[in-house]
Scaffold this motif. Sequence first.
Motif, PDB file in Angstrom:
ATOM      1  N   LEU A 565       0.918  -1.134   0.274  1.00 36.41           N
ATOM      2  CA  LEU A 565      -0.112  -0.037  -0.029  1.00 36.41           C
ATOM      3  C   LEU A 565       0.838   1.475   0.036  1.00 36.41           C
ATOM      4  CD1 LEU A 565      -2.818  -0.955   2.417  1.00 36.41           C
ATOM      5  CD2 LEU A 565      -2.998  -0.584   0.158  1.00 36.41           C
ATOM      6  N   PRO A 566       0.555   2.654  -0.748  1.00 35.24           N
ATOM      7  CA  PRO A 566       1.464   3.363  -0.727  1.00 35.24           C
ATOM      8  C   PRO A 566       1.254   4.296   0.373  1.00 35.24           C
ATOM      9  CG  PRO A 566      -0.882   3.955  -1.883  1.00 35.24           C
ATOM     10  CD  PRO A 566      -0.731   2.449  -1.524  1.00 35.24           C
ATOM     11  N   MET A 567       2.435   4.972   1.042  1.00 40.32           N
ATOM     12  CA  MET A 567       2.425   5.799   1.940  1.00 40.32           C
ATOM     13  C   MET A 567       2.222   7.048   1.144  1.00 40.32           C
ATOM     14  SD  MET A 567       3.256   5.224   4.972  1.00 40.32           S
ATOM     15  CE  MET A 567       4.443   6.506   5.619  1.00 40.32           C
ATOM     16  N   VAL A 568       1.172   7.968   1.484  1.00 42.09           N
ATOM     17  CA  VAL A 568       0.662   8.993   0.754  1.00 42.09           C
ATOM     18  C   VAL A 568       1.858  10.081   0.267  1.00 42.09           C
ATOM     19  CG1 VAL A 568      -1.575   8.931   1.305  1.00 42.09           C
ATOM     20  CG2 VAL A 568      -0.043  10.144   2.707  1.00 42.09           C
ATOM     21  N   GLY A 569       1.848  10.581  -0.780  1.00 40.22           N
ATOM     22  CA  GLY A 569       2.733  11.499  -1.349  1.00 40.22           C
ATOM     23  C   GLY A 569       2.496  12.095  -2.767  1.00 40.22           C
ATOM     24  N   HIS A 570       3.385  12.858  -3.391  1.00 39.79           N
ATOM     25  CA  HIS A 570       3.085  13.424  -4.676  1.00 39.79           C
ATOM     26  C   HIS A 570       3.670  12.448  -5.766  1.00 39.79           C
ATOM     27  CE1 HIS A 570       7.332  14.744  -5.009  1.00 39.79           C
ATOM     28  NE2 HIS A 570       7.125  15.201  -3.835  1.00 39.79           N
ATOM     29  N   SER A 571       4.248  11.439  -5.306  1.00 42.72           N
ATOM     30  CA  SER A 571       4.985  10.640  -6.561  1.00 42.72           C
ATOM     31  C   SER A 571       4.587   9.265  -6.467  1.00 42.72           C
ATOM     32  CB  SER A 571       6.502  11.049  -6.768  1.00 42.72           C
ATOM     33  OG  SER A 571       6.711  12.354  -6.832  1.00 42.72           O
ATOM     34  N   ILE A 572       3.396   8.770  -5.948  1.00 39.38           N
ATOM     35  CA  ILE A 572       3.081   7.155  -5.974  1.00 39.38           C
ATOM     36  C   ILE A 572       1.959   7.125  -6.602  1.00 39.38           C
ATOM     37  CG2 ILE A 572       4.637   6.823  -3.817  1.00 39.38           C
ATOM     38  CD1 ILE A 572       0.792   7.602  -3.268  1.00 39.38           C
ATOM     39  N   LYS A 573       1.600   5.799  -6.967  1.00 36.93           N
ATOM     40  CA  LYS A 573       0.376   5.413  -7.569  1.00 36.93           C
ATOM     41  C   LYS A 573      -0.489   4.758  -6.589  1.00 36.93           C
ATOM     42  CE  LYS A 573       2.680   1.688 -10.125  1.00 36.93           C
ATOM     43  NZ  LYS A 573       2.921   1.180 -11.274  1.00 36.93           N
ATOM     44  N   TYR A 574      -1.781   4.818  -6.865  1.00 38.93           N
ATOM     45  CA  TYR A 574      -2.581   4.314  -5.695  1.00 38.93           C
ATOM     46  C   TYR A 574      -3.321   2.795  -6.328  1.00 38.93           C
ATOM     47  CZ  TYR A 574      -2.425   8.582  -3.103  1.00 38.93           C
ATOM     48  OH  TYR A 574      -1.665   9.467  -2.404  1.00 38.93           O
ATOM     49  N   PRO A 575      -3.832   2.300  -5.601  1.00 37.73           N
ATOM     50  CA  PRO A 575      -4.678   0.919  -6.007  1.00 37.73           C
ATOM     51  C   PRO A 575      -5.750   1.432  -6.815  1.00 37.73           C
ATOM     52  CG  PRO A 575      -4.355   0.553  -3.886  1.00 37.73           C
ATOM     53  CD  PRO A 575      -3.867   1.868  -4.074  1.00 37.73           C
ATOM     54  N   SER A 576      -6.074   0.526  -7.833  1.00 39.21           N
ATOM     55  CA  SER A 576      -7.269   1.012  -8.793  1.00 39.21           C
ATOM     56  C   SER A 576      -8.423   0.274  -8.445  1.00 39.21           C
ATOM     57  CB  SER A 576      -6.764   0.713 -10.277  1.00 39.21           C
ATOM     58  OG  SER A 576      -6.463  -0.805 -10.558  1.00 39.21           O
ATOM     59  N   ASN A 577      -8.611  -0.267  -7.014  1.00 39.99           N
ATOM     60  CA  ASN A 577      -9.734  -0.852  -6.833  1.00 39.99           C
ATOM     61  C   ASN A 577     -10.365  -0.138  -5.521  1.00 39.99           C
ATOM     62  OD1 ASN A 577      -8.271  -1.408  -4.548  1.00 39.99           O
ATOM     63  ND2 ASN A 577      -7.596  -3.421  -5.235  1.00 39.99           N
ATOM     64  N   LYS A 578     -11.243  -0.499  -4.826  1.00 38.79           N
ATOM     65  CA  LYS A 578     -12.034   0.196  -3.708  1.00 38.79           C
ATOM     66  C   LYS A 578     -10.903   0.819  -2.672  1.00 38.79           C
ATOM     67  CE  LYS A 578     -16.193  -2.741  -3.636  1.00 38.79           C
ATOM     68  NZ  LYS A 578     -16.893  -3.571  -2.743  1.00 38.79           N
ATOM     69  N   VAL A 579      -9.917   0.296  -2.744  1.00 37.23           N
ATOM     70  CA  VAL A 579      -8.909   0.578  -1.826  1.00 37.23           C
ATOM     71  C   VAL A 579      -8.196   2.216  -2.333  1.00 37.23           C
ATOM     72  CG1 VAL A 579      -6.576   0.347  -0.604  1.00 37.23           C
ATOM     73  CG2 VAL A 579      -8.035  -1.456  -0.991  1.00 37.23           C
ATOM     74  N   GLY A 580      -8.227   2.479  -3.604  1.00 37.08           N
ATOM     75  CA  GLY A 580      -7.651   3.416  -4.162  1.00 37.08           C
ATOM     76  C   GLY A 580      -8.732   4.533  -3.808  1.00 37.08           C
ATOM     77  N   GLN A 581     -10.217   4.158  -4.070  1.00 37.95           N
ATOM     78  CA  GLN A 581     -11.165   5.106  -3.834  1.00 37.95           C
ATOM     79  C   GLN A 581     -11.198   5.775  -2.246  1.00 37.95           C
ATOM     80  OE1 GLN A 581     -12.901   6.733  -5.872  1.00 37.95           O
ATOM     81  NE2 GLN A 581     -14.056   7.935  -4.194  1.00 37.95           N
ATOM     82  N   TRP A 582     -10.677   4.636  -1.340  1.00 43.34           N
ATOM     83  CA  TRP A 582     -10.868   4.898   0.113  1.00 43.34           C
ATOM     84  C   TRP A 582      -9.792   6.079   0.387  1.00 43.34           C
ATOM     85  CZ3 TRP A 582      -6.892   5.239   3.613  1.00 43.34           C
ATOM     86  CH2 TRP A 582      -7.518   5.204   4.875  1.00 43.34           C
ATOM     87  N   TYR A 583      -8.417   6.019  -0.459  1.00 39.85           N
ATOM     88  CA  TYR A 583      -7.556   6.836  -0.206  1.00 39.85           C
ATOM     89  C   TYR A 583      -7.963   8.211  -0.385  1.00 39.85           C
ATOM     90  CZ  TYR A 583      -3.278   4.420   0.767  1.00 39.85           C
ATOM     91  OH  TYR A 583      -2.287   3.500   1.353  1.00 39.85           O
ATOM     92  N   HIS A 584      -8.826   8.323  -1.641  1.00 39.80           N
ATOM     93  CA  HIS A 584      -9.002   9.930  -2.215  1.00 39.80           C
ATOM     94  C   HIS A 584     -10.206  10.498  -1.158  1.00 39.80           C
ATOM     95  CE1 HIS A 584      -7.442   9.881  -6.107  1.00 39.80           C
ATOM     96  NE2 HIS A 584      -7.441   8.636  -6.193  1.00 39.80           N
ATOM     97  N   GLU A 585     -11.054   9.649  -0.737  1.00 38.90           N
ATOM     98  CA  GLU A 585     -12.079  10.011   0.221  1.00 38.90           C
ATOM     99  C   GLU A 585     -11.320  10.170   1.625  1.00 38.90           C
ATOM    100  OE1 GLU A 585     -14.956   6.792   0.148  1.00 38.90           O
ATOM    101  OE2 GLU A 585     -15.730   7.357  -1.672  1.00 38.90           O
TER     102      GLU A 585
END
Length: 669
Positions: A565-585
């Motif tokens: 899982l990514p540690m949030v930052g400006h140069s990483i990519k996020y999962p493209s499933n529900k987990v990625g949406q969770w990060y955004h929210e």
Amino acid sequence: MLPCFSYLTEHTGFRGTIKNSPRDFVVTELEVPELFLRGTRAELLQKTSEAPPAQSSLCPREPKKRRTEPPGPAAPGCPRDAAPGPPGRGPSRAGGGCAASPGSNEREGDSDLQSGLGEAPVLESLLGRPVSELLNKFACDVKDAWGLGNNADAAAGEFSLGPRLDKKIRADLHSAVRQKYPFLVTVTKDNEMIVKGNPDYRELCQLVTEKETSDFFKFLDAKLENSTFSFEPDGNKEHRKTVHHFINRKFGKLLETKSFTVTDVNDQPNMSIMVRFREKSLSRKRCAGGFQVKQDVYTDFSYTGIKDKKAITLQPMVVKKVTPERLKEIGSKMEKKGMKIYNIRPAYQHLRLGQLKGNHFDIVVRHLQHHSHDSSADLKERISEAVESVKTKGFVNYYGPQRFGQGQIVQTDQIGLALLNEKTVKAVKLFFTPEDTDDPVNNAKRYFLQTEDAKGTLVMLPEFKVREKMLLRALNRYGVNHEGCTKGWLNIPHSLRIFYVHAYCSKIWNEAASYRLKTYGSKVVEGDLVFLEENDESISLNDKVHVVTASEESANKYSIYQVVLPMVGHSIKYPSNKVGQWYHERLSKDELELCKFRVSPLQLNIPGCYRLILKKVQNLSYFLESSEKETKIEDNHLNDLKVSLHISFDLDPSCYATVFLREIMKCDF
């Protein structure tokens, strides 16, 4: 600790207490390879005066190397043809490095590179073997061109190391290339690293021997205050003048030179050129009489990891500008402060956070009991079941409570969020929020929040509260407003300032890991991120992280132990499933945009990284012991005895023993 977070295993667990005393929690940092140790090194034993015990991620980066060790005689495999040296100065070789400096009988790196045995040198570990070999060939070509007098061809040649987005990695590569190939220079163009021949090195080689040239550039790269470098005795005044002019022309803003009388090998008086760094104006202050007085130079300690406070912890440290003899002298004073210095020996470079290989733990869990909901009478079986289950399956790789300030009213992640949102006044108020105790520190914090009197608070605070005093001095000068608080945070060292931001990022990661496991369990699903074990270090970190496809999910191609899982930052990519949406929210909830991890006013730049969801323990062993009889318990009747669990294990860097114990015991601390 982590009250609503997931467990990986399904055993029942048990209750107990940890850290009854420092002796119950012993942490020994696994040795940093000697290749990476460079200053004076001392290992410190904290919180005890006893001798040390007998036992000895995707985020860390390789340590930086400085050119303070003897270089090899030349680029490995390159020809070493002699070239004429300057008149009266002896032979000089064109291009490569030179023989080891006095006192050294070994040349680091050559044998390992040529045989392919042993640990990979730092440069190879940064670049990967294919790119490292191409760079070596380029270095040989430059050396050959210089040896043949083709200076124009050598100057025009370039070799690309490819784009390197991470500033730290670029810095490591700059230093590593200079160390191995002192006749090369590196430049960065739009994040792409380019290697070229160093014309200054070549020009100096025409004036003095190559050994002197190499030693001079070592001195230049080390930049040690108050250090000097002397060329070999030289009776030719015109030649000395040429060397003076070269150094002043190329490095005059940094260095100054003078000639002085020396005794040569024949005990005859001769002249030599000495070089030293110009004194920086910042190192001096003007006193009332108008004269400049040199300020104290502070001693720096460097280390690779932050350890538990209530524990016996053993770790290497490098002490700058302190001799081994001086450390031995102050050893008795340090013991009175709860620290013991031992195994003192020279090193040649500072240590950096994250550079460690891992930690070994020796832990005692006391007051063992069943959980209240457990009706089993066999506590020994419960303990064995728990330890063996986690030994096999691993544990969720959460950040532990130490990361957030366990038990504090305001935790470090709250300050980090305020800094990311550029709410610097709020961050200051959170920083000075007192605990519910009546002591000088918390009384001073209480006073500051009530009065905003930075000067008065400074007087009230004890001397050891260094960070608080740094911040207050700036607030006293600039005021408790947005501008003043911004300057106050800038007055704190960057490593301490960004610590709070990393705490926030760690909190988000913990929550994301819990959400991921609750949503998908231990199955690798489409849209997950997995880490691919690529040996080629020239591949960027993002390219090593792969998004799982639907067909790969169906084929069960990947293991849950590869999921990151990514540690949030400006140069990483996020999962493209529900987990990625969770990060955004989740980030929107905290008023953060994905591009908001650059905070220029506070000099904060958080590119992000990746962390494995699950981890396994290594070298695990354990036994039960009676605290009354000090004998091992061999039967199952534990309920009537005061018994303790002794457990030893190794964990990778950035893994928490408290999190591992939480998974075993199924309880929070």
